[in-house]
Design an enzyme around this catalytic site. Structure first.
Site, short mmCIF file in Angstrom:
data_model
loop_
_atom_site.label_atom_id
_atom_site.label_comp_id
_atom_site.label_asym_id
_atom_site.label_seq_id
_atom_site.Cartn_x
_atom_site.Cartn_y
_atom_site.Cartn_z
N GLU A 195 -7.61 5.15 -2.41
CA GLU A 195 -8.19 5.60 -3.37
C GLU A 195 -9.45 6.47 -3.32
OE1 GLU A 195 -8.34 2.26 -6.18
OE2 GLU A 195 -6.37 2.32 -6.84
N GLU B 120 0.41 1.02 -5.93
CA GLU B 120 0.02 -0.27 -6.79
C GLU B 120 0.47 -0.18 -8.10
OE1 GLU B 120 -4.16 -0.67 -6.27
OE2 GLU B 120 -4.12 0.03 -4.05
#
Lengths: 646, 646, 646
Positions: free
Chosen positions: C138, C309
């Site tokens: 991320e 995710e």
């Protein structure tokens, strides 16, 4: 009475003292900001003025409470030891120029504080007019508990080493396997500020625990010195209400009397109520906030509670500073007495015409004329004479658990922006109060014998020992949402929340959610539908479902569950739902209560019964036919007090 | 006209100059951000481009206003002397990369500013085309008056030593006995930032006074140099409206003409009005804010006022940047003229297609086409030719006191979050304006002879000498709440507020309170009930109670008190209550007024009368039967102007 | 499945792996935060646990995605090289204690990241069970793209020297003639933080461009190492949706598959919708935000997109964290599949009972019981078996341009506080989606062949080459306001906006304005009046005026202009006006659409058609008579999915 001889010409002291006594006051607190006057340069003590001030006050008939002056270190001390200054969370040093500019972890400041405390205690410890001591002043005011200084880091590391013994144990507790946060030694640990993201919640709570312990040891050092030199004089500290930055119980252990500072006007505007209720109570304040704190600090003081500062008119520090209604100074004084307070001191004698607080009212105007508060104190003094002496506030049948560690748990991990444990607890308290039932506060360390009902609105970290004692006690217990949801290590309990509380009620919480302000949930309770919001849990249980959720999401899921021993509320409730939950619980515990009192509040101290009208219309007092009134009567005007026995 | 030859190819200059003259413009301001172009490296001056620019503009027929370029020090200067950079209240250095990156206390920067000013003044002081000078640019823009640098600390200490003479006197004035804040020497004093709590208010106001004086001396140094080398050319500075960070009167003393920068669109959105009024005036702005400032800067300039920058379309810097209605550039230009402005310059000639302000409109689009503003200026120029020359704005019969020290007093001690002295003063001005009455602004230093009514909406610090002169003057006076409530030392006056004003009206203020937005008080005035809020005082008086409070709190207490000489308003008022108070006061002072003008505004300059329609529907102009119209007529369309004589 | 063997006892691994396979999962991502476990001290590698973990997972039947652990540098590394820590815009170092505590410009950190990446790639590059790699984690989380460190300054200067070649060219581009901002050398340039006022917008955008390039090169270095040692395994990165801090296309060029992290609950509360819509979609999320990102990251991954995710229940990081409705995990999984996603991984397998994210749900509860998400995944796995294999998402007929540089342009120069390019683009996407039309995202680099309609809601910086290709393409184009309004240098184009777009439609924008929330403009379009607000432009054109403004300001001015090739919308539109604009444009481009779907969404993947009900009442699926249902049927309950072919 809070008095500052150092702020006024000597010529005024005798007259001021005379008028205090004439008004009927018996205690006067002095000295807590006078360090620079006592010791204007290092080692150069000027006791003469303080000797004289104590003498003047004492001879006039006043008992002196002497404050240690450590809340305001003088400039020469800061010049010499700039390391005593606190550091804020951004890393900026907080400079001299106001007060409380010290770091609790500064060893130098600790030794300087001990030095000045000892000097004062030696000089005045056995002084005939010195009857009590106050340590420092309002720990925590202006966000001063947490300092991010170099000394704080060092002290925190030692504290952690003490707590955990080994770095492996710290790594386990903090969960440092999570993001490669593993430490090799305590020396590597830093304070939890200026991080990229939030720290481990255990790291966060440990820093609060550490800071709280620093306050305790800082305070205890002063108490020990005072006790050594001033036997028989009680030591107090004036706590700030609503402050949960440190564990007030633990500081309270070391003093003789807890005192607190009563400022309901700012408390209203900053507080839990909706805007329309703030408007309704604008000039009387939240009816329950002062009583809540009287009851809380009675617990902190292990039965002995004083009011060290009572607002006598408008103050200077809130976002807006409205005037209390005429009559409120009297009402608050009686409210304090009713709740077991044995001494009420007003802040301040005369309004200061200079410096930071010149908008803060006194009993006197700056030109020494009597202001409204003065007149009301005179009224109380006169009324007091009508009452029988020796009445003592008894133990209540209901106890509310207020646990500081639990507060820290939800502060560090709120999970929802609008979650406020402080508002939850005050809402529960208020609900009981509106039903006319008296309350004691307890911590997990407290004796719980004799209570019929124990309310735990936010007992997030429930200790095994306390649960054990609850199990054996006769009391029924009601737990609010989040109870038992964290261990001491700030972990989710094995076997899910509510962890050890499952011994009292067989439930398990499989999901929690925080909800935005614009959304509410519906709860069905006894065929009535109620609104609730902010927090909801999914509970699995073998116990009785007393109320349940109604709606699209998990329709029928339990909202209130009950065993023979305990009830668990799986939602944040206030308003009608909370009234229903608490009202039912009182009945379940075999307690009597009154119908909703609205803006009236009643309580008792010994054989005396009290009623207070916080409303805008007259109200009928719930006095029995045989009531004998000392003050007021059956019908109570707004902002008025009745006192009777039955 | 604001023009930046350094931003455009030389080839465009002559054409631009020709078009300016063709449009009818006569003044052009240049140079105020051109330091790096004039002196790209230390001591290496490139005058040739500026020589040529001035020549091209002058030969085309324009009079040049030359700006000293000190608002934007070049990079090489910052590299060499990084200490010139300002420091913000958190202690962070404010870096190079925009403008105004200098600290007024930097001695190095002062000498560098003097050096470049002298170089320019020597070269162009007697230049045939240079007709006026502007010092620097918009003192105070981007919060740049207050710098917390090391040099600022040093200069502040010297300033305090000068002001107080002895440290004891400072200790007295600051009230340092309050929290052990006592100083032993001026060298110990620090700036009032990064404290634990607010500083002594005297400390706070003194820092503003000091900072204001730094601006004055910085500016005066430039003026002195210019005057030495450029005799006969007026010197101006372009002030920012609504800025009260320094005392504009005191800077105004040293210049010949005050000019200011007129940006009503952002002023509306940031300003005092409620959201529905902001919507109503969205594209015309607050009708009174520009006029207020014309009148104020007429006082700052001791009669001489220019507009140095007039918004010609949308700008770039507000939270939202709506377009003015078509016609507003013309309307604002006429409004300026009507209020005594003798020169209007537009910012800017052509919209810049690069750098920070590319969303800021010009008279020309970036591609040099005429934009809306250009067309409207042409209209004004044509209309101006129809008017008689030599009309001079006369003295008004009503004066409003605007006192910078008083503004600092309430900034440092607001006592209520929503108290805004700026909004109070503009509300009072607006109320007078809606009744068609012209106003002058005055300071406490001003000549007050001839005024029939003096309004003091927020004269917190009333000087004895001014009160003395008021006493002897013929004018009636109306004081707003908080008037006279602080001494020069920022103390409550002995004998309570309003201190020296009690000589004009026998009152004493025993309590003040600030009130939250959700609450309002009721005032009974001549059998009508009015709403008021935000601030309320308890006044004791032997004078006539003209209006009184109605309600639960201190029912019947005076809200407006009057003597033969003065009236005192004990509440923050706007809307209908303020209309009533001001309207009555005009009659009391023997002044005529018009019925409420709504969205129309009228004023006069010499024999010329003006009407401006800020509304959305046509309006009738209050012209007499004999009116002779130069511009417009009896019925005024929205966004239109009428000019006539009677 | 996201799994963290380092967080659990080894004894649990085998059981966990077995249950994952039993559930039907085939991929497992591990390792991305495990650096400290792999290398607990410098150079001391502990591979054995990771060897074993991979072995256990692989043998159970799972394909491992191995993450490089560079998102969380261990403490020993920070101790040794504190210069790797990032610096925030105030100049404060962001400390160790969470994650992402590194500066992309740190050369030391780059070499350390390369070292650990190489060590992992060498050890596991050809491992039988390692089937893919993820770089870091991320990028951009917790505002970590921009670091204001000393190394960042140096790297920025080199980057600028590379971009501009000469300082004169930089001075031209940045417009440094504006406020004497001229630079003599690249060495003089600083980062655009802590300025007195905003920097040159070119300075601002260049710093973003630089920072974006730093992310690209940081990522590419890892990819190159992985490819050298792990041939044939795809490399991915898990992007954060709605993050535009760097150019995702440019990072996407260097990887094989784009993945992204799907958290719709927080996205709803932080997102574009009005409060009443947030309430309506409280437990299902914004219906279009996940689909938007699937389509966007399909473009970033050049056709290959994964979900790394997927939220399996409530999370811990939003202001409030409501639970998704039961069924949403299934719905989101199918939505991903429908939009071309080839792998969905859930975050996380088991909820962590310790550390920062303990309120983040997993498929399992902390005590390993199956939570709701687990059951829904099982459902999807069962349903998936009914579907034909090999269906591939085809190319759409409508493309939306998302250009990162344009986003930076409006971030740096928003011109109105409430302007949000992100909301504009999502509103346009949502409007198309509600009409049942599939969309692809494109950048200015993308192949545009085959599209019938291209929508450019916020193409502020339009490249000449792209405009050229648009000119030659068959597609019709619709431009939103501000399109073409800035050049690459962040200048207004010569000849005014929309600059190069005028080749497609003959318009010129002479004025723009941003409007406050309380104001709306009226647009007349085909005899209907619509409300719009926030942004309005004045357009001059020789083309057809399709809709026009109605009202006091520039009544009749064009609001929507059209040529044969392109349309330009001169106002910020959403709601009914945008429906009308987009609906008409689809027809104009010869595309079929459905009537407004309300809370239903439909799309197709190959021959499969999908419908999703985000509403609260059952809905009819727009399936043809011949529809053959694999999942669900013609009537779709709330939170339900239908899959069919026709």
């Amino acid at each position: 009475m809070c008095y500052y001889p150092e702020q006024w010409p000597r010529g005024k002291w005798a007259e001021d003292a005379r008028r205090m006594v004439e008004l009927g006051l018996s205690w006067v607190r002095i000295g807590e900001f006078a360090w620079a006057k006592i010791e204007p340069r290092s080692g150069e003590f000027h006791w003469e003025w303080l000797d004289e001030a104590i003498d003047v006050l004492g001879k006039a008939g006043l008992k002196v409470i002497l404050g240690t002056p450590t809340a305001a270190p003088p400039k020469w001390l800061v010049n010499r030891y700039p390391e005593i200054l606190p550091v804020d969370a951004t890393g900026a040093v907080r400079k001299f120029g106001a007060r409380r500019h010290y770091c609790f972890s500064s060893r130098r400041y600790r030794s300087e504080a001990a030095r000045i405390t000892e000097a004062m205690a030696r000089r005045y410890g056995e002084h005939i007019y010195v009857h009590a001591w106050q340590t420092d002043n309002e720990y925590g005011d202006h966000d001063t508990i947490y300092s991010y200084s170099a000394e704080a880091v060092g002290a925190f590391r030692l504290w952690l080493a003490e707590r955990y013994g080994s770095i492996d144990e710290l790594n386990r507790a903090w969960g440092t396997s999570f993001w490669s946060m593993r430490y090799d030694s305590f020396e590597e640990i830093d304070l939890p500020n200026n991080l990229v993201e939030e720290p481990s919640p255990t790291h966060g709570v440990d820093f609060i625990r550490f800071s709280s312990d620093q306050v305790k040891s800082f305070n205890k050092a002063q108490v020990d010195i005072i006790r050594a030199h001033s036997p028989g004089r009680p030591v107090t500290h004036n706590f700030m209400s609503q402050n949960t930055d440190f564990d007030h119980y633990r500081v309270g252990e070391d003093i003789d009397i807890a005192s607190w500072d009563v400022y309901p006007m700012g408390g209203l505007l900053n507080g839990r109520l909706a805007a329309k209720d703030k408007e309704h109570y604008l000039r009387v304040g939240d009816p329950d906030q002062p009583a809540f704190n009287h009851d809380l600090y009675r617990a902190v003081g292990r039965g002995r509670v004083w009011v060290m500062e009572q607002q006598p008119g408008p103050v200077n520090w809130a976002a807006h500073n409205q005037s209390p209604a005429d009559g409120m100074v009297r009402l608050w004084t009686w409210l304090a007495y009713a709740h077991g307070v044995d001494m009420v001191s007003y802040f301040r004698w005369r309004q200061a015409p200079f410096a930071q607080e010149q908008f803060h009212a006194g009993l006197l105007l700056p030109n020494s004329e009597a202001d409204q508060g003065y007149l009301e104190v005179a009224e109380v003094v006169a009324e007091m004479k009508r009452l029988p002496e020796g009445e003592v506030r008894g133990k209540a049948q209901v106890a509310i658990v207020l646990d500081y560690e639990s507060r820290w748990a939800t502060r560090v991990l709120p999970q929802g922006r609008s979650y406020s444990a402080s508002a939850v607890a005050l809402d529960w308290y208020s609900t009981v109060a509106r039903l006319g039932v008296d309350v004691d506060f307890i911590g997990q360390h407290s004796d719980i014998a004799g209570y019929k009902l124990i309310l735990a609105p936010d007992l997030v970290i429930a200790e095994e020992a306390f649960v054990e004692r609850l199990t054996r006690a006769d009391a029924k217990v009601v737990f609010g949402a989040r109870s038992g949801s964290k261990t001491r290590d700030m972990h989710i309990p094995e076997g899910l929340p509510p962890g050890p509380l499952a011994k009292l009620i067989d439930i398990s919480v499989s999901r929690v959610e925080s909800l935005p302000e614009f959304h509410s949930e519906t709860v069905l309770y006894g065929n009535e539908a109620y609104e609730a919001g902010g927090w909801r849990e999914t509970v699995r249980t073998s116990e009785t479902v007393i109320a349940s959720f109604d709606g699209e999401y998990r329709n029928g899921a339990p909202a209130l569950v009950g065993s023979d021993k305990a009830r668990y509320l799986a939602v944040a409730a206030n308003g009608a739902l909370l009234d229903k939950v608490i009202g039912d619980a009182l009945g379940w515990a075999g307690l009597e209560s009154l119908p909703d009192l609205g803006d009236l509040r009643v309580t008792r101290r010994g054989n005396l019964r009290f009623a207070f009208n916080f409303g805008r219309i007259p109200a009928e007092v719930p006095a029995g036919a045989s009531a004998e009134f000392y003050v007021g009567g059956r019908t109570l005007k707004p902002v008025d007090v009745a006192i009777w026995r039955e």
